[in-house]
Design a protein around this motif. Structure first.
Motif: not given
Length: 172
Positions: A166-172
């Motif tokens: 989730w944390e990585a998806m927020k900044i892609v």
């Protein structure tokens, strides 16, 4: 009776020496010899891949599900929920199941989909010949914003993995 247009063809058909009449020699001198047959290199046809979604925003999601066309139903529901929370619809993406195309190379996939963003779900979903990428760290691959993360099998029972995804998806 055999009708041969080019008298030189007789030398291939008959074993004995052939003598041309003066009129035949003159006719041969006026004609150009037949051009040798050229070998035409056949181009390998570009692969045609099937995918789920409309691919409207050129967002490619690569999965690996040998038992499914695209994704397991529970995993697809979880993915759709994640995408909606980020402002995307399934129609914005192309979900491509690499398990259905074991021979597909990375460049073939990129050439076909021409993605601007790419999500790769799990180690098995990494296309052959793709350069190594760090897990859960958004990074460019060429000019494509890419996230390589866990498969949903790895996320479904792990809160740590879900949180990292989730944390990585927020900044892609």
């Amino acid at each position: 009776m055999m009708n041969v247009e080019n008298p030189l063809a007789y030398s291939f058909i008959l074993q004995d020496d052939i003598y041309l009449l003066p009129a035949d020699k003159q006719a041969l001198q006026k004609k150009e010899p037949p051009a040798p047959e050229s070998v035409v290199a056949k181009e390998t046809p570009e692969p045609v891949f099937t995918y789920l979604g409309g691919h409207k925003k050129q967002y490619l999601i690569i999965t690996y599900y040998p038992e499914s066309d695209f994704m397991a139903d529970a995993h697809l529901t979880a993915l759709e929920s994640t995408l909606k929370r980020l402002g995307h619809e399934l129609d914005d993406t192309a979900i491509f199941n690499l398990a259905n195309y074991p021979e597909a190379q990375f460049q073939q996939i990129i050439d076909f989909f021409k993605p601007k963003k790419m999500l790769i779900l799990g180690n098995y979903a990494l296309p052959p010949a793709m350069r190594p990428v760090d897990q859960n760290k958004p990074q460019p691959v060429g000019n494509i914003r890419t996230l390589f993360s866990f498969s949903f099998n790895e996320m479904m029972d792990s809160m740590e993995n879900k949180k990292a995804f989730w944390e990585a998806m927020k900044i892609v």
